[in-house]
Design a protein around this motif. Structure first.
Motif, PDB file in Angstrom:
ATOM      1  N   ALA A   1       0.829  -1.210   0.000  1.00  7.33           N
ATOM      2  CA  ALA A   1       0.000   0.000   0.000  1.00  7.33           C
ATOM      3  C   ALA A   1       0.862   1.258   0.000  1.00  7.33           C
ATOM      4  N   VAL A   2       1.951   1.234   0.757  1.00  2.00           N
ATOM      5  CA  VAL A   2       2.866   2.386   0.785  1.00  2.00           C
ATOM      6  C   VAL A   2       3.510   2.580  -0.586  1.00  2.00           C
ATOM      7  N   ALA A   3       3.973   1.484  -1.182  1.00  2.00           N
ATOM      8  CA  ALA A   3       4.604   1.584  -2.497  1.00  2.00           C
ATOM      9  C   ALA A   3       3.628   2.126  -3.534  1.00  2.00           C
ATOM     10  N   ASP A   4       2.365   1.689  -3.477  1.00  2.00           N
ATOM     11  CA  ASP A   4       1.354   2.217  -4.398  1.00  2.00           C
ATOM     12  C   ASP A   4       1.172   3.719  -4.204  1.00  2.00           C
ATOM     13  N   ALA A   5       1.060   4.137  -2.947  1.00  2.00           N
ATOM     14  CA  ALA A   5       0.844   5.558  -2.667  1.00  2.00           C
ATOM     15  C   ALA A   5       2.019   6.404  -3.153  1.00  2.00           C
ATOM     16  N   LEU A   6       3.224   5.962  -2.877  1.00  2.00           N
ATOM     17  CA  LEU A   6       4.396   6.730  -3.307  1.00  2.00           C
ATOM     18  C   LEU A   6       4.545   6.722  -4.831  1.00  2.00           C
TER      19      LEU A   6
ATOM     20  N   GLY B  61       2.538   4.326   7.656  1.00  2.00           N
ATOM     21  CA  GLY B  61       3.807   4.050   8.321  1.00  2.00           C
ATOM     22  C   GLY B  61       5.040   4.347   7.500  1.00  2.00           C
ATOM     23  N   GLY B  62       4.859   4.766   6.240  1.00  2.00           N
ATOM     24  CA  GLY B  62       6.002   5.107   5.405  1.00  2.00           C
ATOM     25  C   GLY B  62       6.816   3.898   4.983  1.00  2.00           C
ATOM     26  N   GLU B  63       7.888   4.172   4.258  1.00  2.00           N
ATOM     27  CA  GLU B  63       8.758   3.105   3.783  1.00  2.00           C
ATOM     28  C   GLU B  63       9.484   2.453   4.944  1.00  2.00           C
ATOM     29  N   TYR B  64       9.599   1.149   4.876  1.00  2.00           N
ATOM     30  CA  TYR B  64      10.304   0.404   5.926  1.00  2.00           C
ATOM     31  C   TYR B  64      11.805   0.644   5.818  1.00  2.00           C
ATOM     32  N   ASP B  65      12.434   0.888   6.955  1.00  2.00           N
ATOM     33  CA  ASP B  65      13.882   1.068   6.990  1.00  2.00           C
ATOM     34  C   ASP B  65      14.416   0.377   8.237  1.00  2.00           C
ATOM     35  N   SER B  66      15.139  -0.714   8.046  1.00  2.00           N
ATOM     36  CA  SER B  66      15.688  -1.461   9.170  1.00  2.00           C
ATOM     37  C   SER B  66      16.954  -0.826   9.714  1.00  2.00           C
ATOM     38  N   GLY B  67      17.531   0.134   8.978  1.00  2.00           N
ATOM     39  CA  GLY B  67      18.794   0.720   9.385  1.00  2.00           C
ATOM     40  C   GLY B  67      20.004  -0.045   8.902  1.00  2.00           C
ATOM     41  N   LEU B  68      19.767  -1.161   8.181  1.00  2.00           N
ATOM     42  CA  LEU B  68      20.883  -1.973   7.702  1.00  2.00           C
ATOM     43  C   LEU B  68      21.371  -1.533   6.326  1.00  2.00           C
ATOM     44  N   GLY B  69      20.589  -0.673   5.680  1.00  2.00           N
ATOM     45  CA  GLY B  69      20.995  -0.217   4.349  1.00  2.00           C
ATOM     46  C   GLY B  69      20.783  -1.252   3.273  1.00  2.00           C
ATOM     47  N   LEU B  70      19.942  -2.253   3.556  1.00  2.00           N
ATOM     48  CA  LEU B  70      19.685  -3.310   2.581  1.00  2.00           C
ATOM     49  C   LEU B  70      18.295  -3.136   1.999  1.00  2.00           C
ATOM     50  N   VAL B  71      18.040  -3.733   0.864  1.00  2.00           N
ATOM     51  CA  VAL B  71      16.758  -3.631   0.176  1.00  2.00           C
ATOM     52  C   VAL B  71      16.192  -5.022  -0.019  1.00  2.00           C
ATOM     53  N   ASP B  72      14.916  -5.186   0.303  1.00  2.00           N
ATOM     54  CA  ASP B  72      14.239  -6.466   0.081  1.00  2.00           C
ATOM     55  C   ASP B  72      14.089  -6.681  -1.420  1.00  2.00           C
ATOM     56  N   PRO B  73      14.724  -7.697  -2.002  1.00  2.00           N
ATOM     57  CA  PRO B  73      14.667  -7.876  -3.462  1.00  2.00           C
ATOM     58  C   PRO B  73      13.291  -8.276  -3.961  1.00  2.00           C
ATOM     59  N   ASP B  74      12.411  -8.756  -3.056  1.00  2.00           N
ATOM     60  CA  ASP B  74      11.090  -9.206  -3.487  1.00  2.00           C
ATOM     61  C   ASP B  74      10.047  -8.107  -3.441  1.00  2.00           C
ATOM     62  N   LEU B  75      10.418  -6.908  -2.984  1.00  2.00           N
ATOM     63  CA  LEU B  75       9.447  -5.840  -2.849  1.00  2.00           C
ATOM     64  C   LEU B  75       9.592  -4.853  -3.996  1.00  2.00           C
ATOM     65  N   ASP B  76       8.478  -4.579  -4.674  1.00  2.00           N
ATOM     66  CA  ASP B  76       8.475  -3.617  -5.775  1.00  2.00           C
ATOM     67  C   ASP B  76       8.253  -2.222  -5.209  1.00  2.00           C
ATOM     68  N   LEU B  77       9.316  -1.469  -5.065  1.00  2.00           N
ATOM     69  CA  LEU B  77       9.219  -0.108  -4.571  1.00  2.00           C
ATOM     70  C   LEU B  77       9.126   0.871  -5.738  1.00  2.00           C
ATOM     71  N   PRO B  78       8.520   2.045  -5.511  1.00  2.00           N
ATOM     72  CA  PRO B  78       8.449   3.023  -6.597  1.00  2.00           C
ATOM     73  C   PRO B  78       9.842   3.494  -6.978  1.00  2.00           C
ATOM     74  N   PRO B  79      10.055   3.839  -8.235  1.00  2.00           N
ATOM     75  CA  PRO B  79      11.375   4.290  -8.664  1.00  2.00           C
ATOM     76  C   PRO B  79      11.724   5.630  -8.056  1.00  2.00           C
ATOM     77  N   SER B  80      13.003   5.935  -8.071  1.00  2.00           N
ATOM     78  CA  SER B  80      13.444   7.232  -7.578  1.00  2.00           C
ATOM     79  C   SER B  80      12.965   8.317  -8.532  1.00  2.00           C
ATOM     80  N   PRO B  81      12.871   9.573  -8.045  1.00  2.00           N
ATOM     81  CA  PRO B  81      12.361  10.645  -8.904  1.00  2.00           C
ATOM     82  C   PRO B  81      13.107  10.772 -10.219  1.00  2.00           C
ATOM     83  N   SER B  82      14.410  10.582 -10.203  1.00  2.00           N
ATOM     84  CA  SER B  82      15.171  10.735 -11.434  1.00  2.00           C
ATOM     85  C   SER B  82      14.888   9.633 -12.436  1.00  2.00           C
ATOM     86  N   ALA B  83      14.341   8.490 -11.944  1.00  2.00           N
ATOM     87  CA  ALA B  83      14.084   7.364 -12.832  1.00  2.00           C
ATOM     88  C   ALA B  83      12.657   7.343 -13.360  1.00  2.00           C
ATOM     89  N   VAL B  84      11.803   8.264 -12.869  1.00  2.00           N
ATOM     90  CA  VAL B  84      10.409   8.279 -13.299  1.00  2.00           C
ATOM     91  C   VAL B  84      10.320   8.890 -14.690  1.00  2.00           C
TER      92      VAL B  84
END
Length: 359
Positions: free
Chosen positions: A59-64, A102-125
């Motif tokens: 839901a967060v990824a859709d909204a963003l 709740g916004g984007e999840y951030d564990s603080g580890l600097g890693l990205v879940d490869p199975d989650l489709d997040l919205p692209p960065s502004p420069s990539a839109v």
């Protein structure tokens, strides 16, 4: 006899060096252990999200994603000012939705879940236009309705249902302003009284994440409705019928026809809830001959008052009814939000959630 020199002792430097090295290693291990560091500790990994977290992240990824497209589309050539203003509102609402979820999840580890489709960065839109935003809103609204209908958390379901209703209204509004095809309307279908209990409720694995748009399902009576819930729904829908009928009698022309058509919808729905709750024609039937109506309001304001109450009622029931059976109350919330828009209400960021509006 010539005296021989005493034999020399073999050097001990090597042994002493080895002893020192061993002592240093022991001390080093002790220091590292005291700091909570283990040499054999594997590198940190992102925790695996459970089903609720996957629903929330989707839901967060859709909204963003909607926010990014709406922001980009404002730069399209030749847009009228009302379209630009609507795109700006859509982007602002989408950011509010992401924050409330709740916004984007951030564990603080600097890693990205490869199975989650997040919205692209502004420069990539890529460049977008209003039709792209309408499509994104429609897709997100469909996923929100399905997730709200099936997720196990009532509180999360209520929030996502409201977000989906707002996305659905925004898609229709933007399509009209930009003169692009609008997504199909959500038309709630009441279960058939007497047959609803025979209809098996759909089941979902607790690990499933609903991401497909609803459509074509057999209407199911929400599980978890109490006798008090049924009476409240009958009373709310019949009160809406009465208010609209009385107002229609005082007007004429197209306005009268609109009010009467809407009053019939609510009258039929009140009867259906009465039959589904087994109170129709009994002493427990709460319907009255007449109801107190608000004074000094015009037709549109009366409709908005009625629909605001219904939206709140149905949003509440989304949070209290059982997963995989609440699609009907989710769709009734969406319909109330659209009716509010059709009668001139300002777009609500969170339809049916008065506490969000108050905040």
């Amino acid at each position: 006899m010539e005296r021989q020199p005493a034999p020399t002792r073999p050097p001990r430097r090597r042994a002493r060096t080895g002893l020192v090295s061993s002592i240093v290693m022991v001390l080093l291990v002790g220091v590292l252990s005291g700091c909570g560091v283990r040499l054999e500790t594997p590198p940190p990994t992102e925790p695996v999200p459970d089903a609720l977290e996957q629903v929330r992240r989707t839901a967060v990824a859709d909204a963003l994603g909607v926010a990014e497209l709406a922001t980009t589309a404002q730069r399209a050539d030749g847009l009228a000012e009302p379209v630009i203003a609507e795109l700006a509102r859509v982007a602002a609402d989408a950011h509010a939705h992401a924050d409330a979820l709740g916004g984007e999840y951030d564990s603080g580890l600097g890693l990205v879940d490869p199975d989650l489709d997040l919205p692209p960065s502004p420069s990539a839109v890529p460049a977008a236009d209003p039709a792209d935003v309408v499509s994104a809103l429609s897709d997100a609204a469909g996923r929100s309705r399905t997730a709200a209908s099936t997720t196990s958390s009532g509180d999360l379901a209520r929030l996502i249902a409201s977000v989906g209703a707002a996305q659905s209204v925004s898609a229709a509004r933007l399509a009209t302003l930009a003169d692009v095809p609008a997504p199909p309307a959500v038309v709630p279908q009441m279960p058939v009284p007497g047959a609803a209990s025979e209809e098996p409720a759909p089941t979902a694995s607790p690990t499933d994440v609903a991401t497909t748009s609803p459509g074509g399902e057999v209407p199911v009576l929400p599980s978890g409705l109490t006798a008090s819930d049924f009476r409240a729904l009958v009373l709310a829908e019949d009160g809406a019928r009465y208010a609209l009928e009385v107002r229609a009698a005082r007007t004429s022309g197209d306005e009268r026809a609109r009010l009467l058509a809407l009053s019939r919808v609510h009258g039929d729905r009140a009867q259906a809830w009465a039959e589904l709750g087994s109170v129709a024609g009994t002493a427990q039937d709460p319907r009255r001959v007449a109801y107190v109506l608000p004074r000094d309001v015009d037709d549109a304001a009366l409709v908005r008052t009625v629909q605001t109450g219904l939206a709140t009622d149905y949003a509440t029931l989304v949070g209290t009814t059982a997963p995989s059976t609440r699609a009907l109350v989710v769709e009734l919330l969406v319909e109330a939000a659209h009716t509010l828009d059709a009668w001139g209400a300002a777009p609500a960021t969170f339809p049916g959630l008065p506490e969000q509006a108050a905040g």
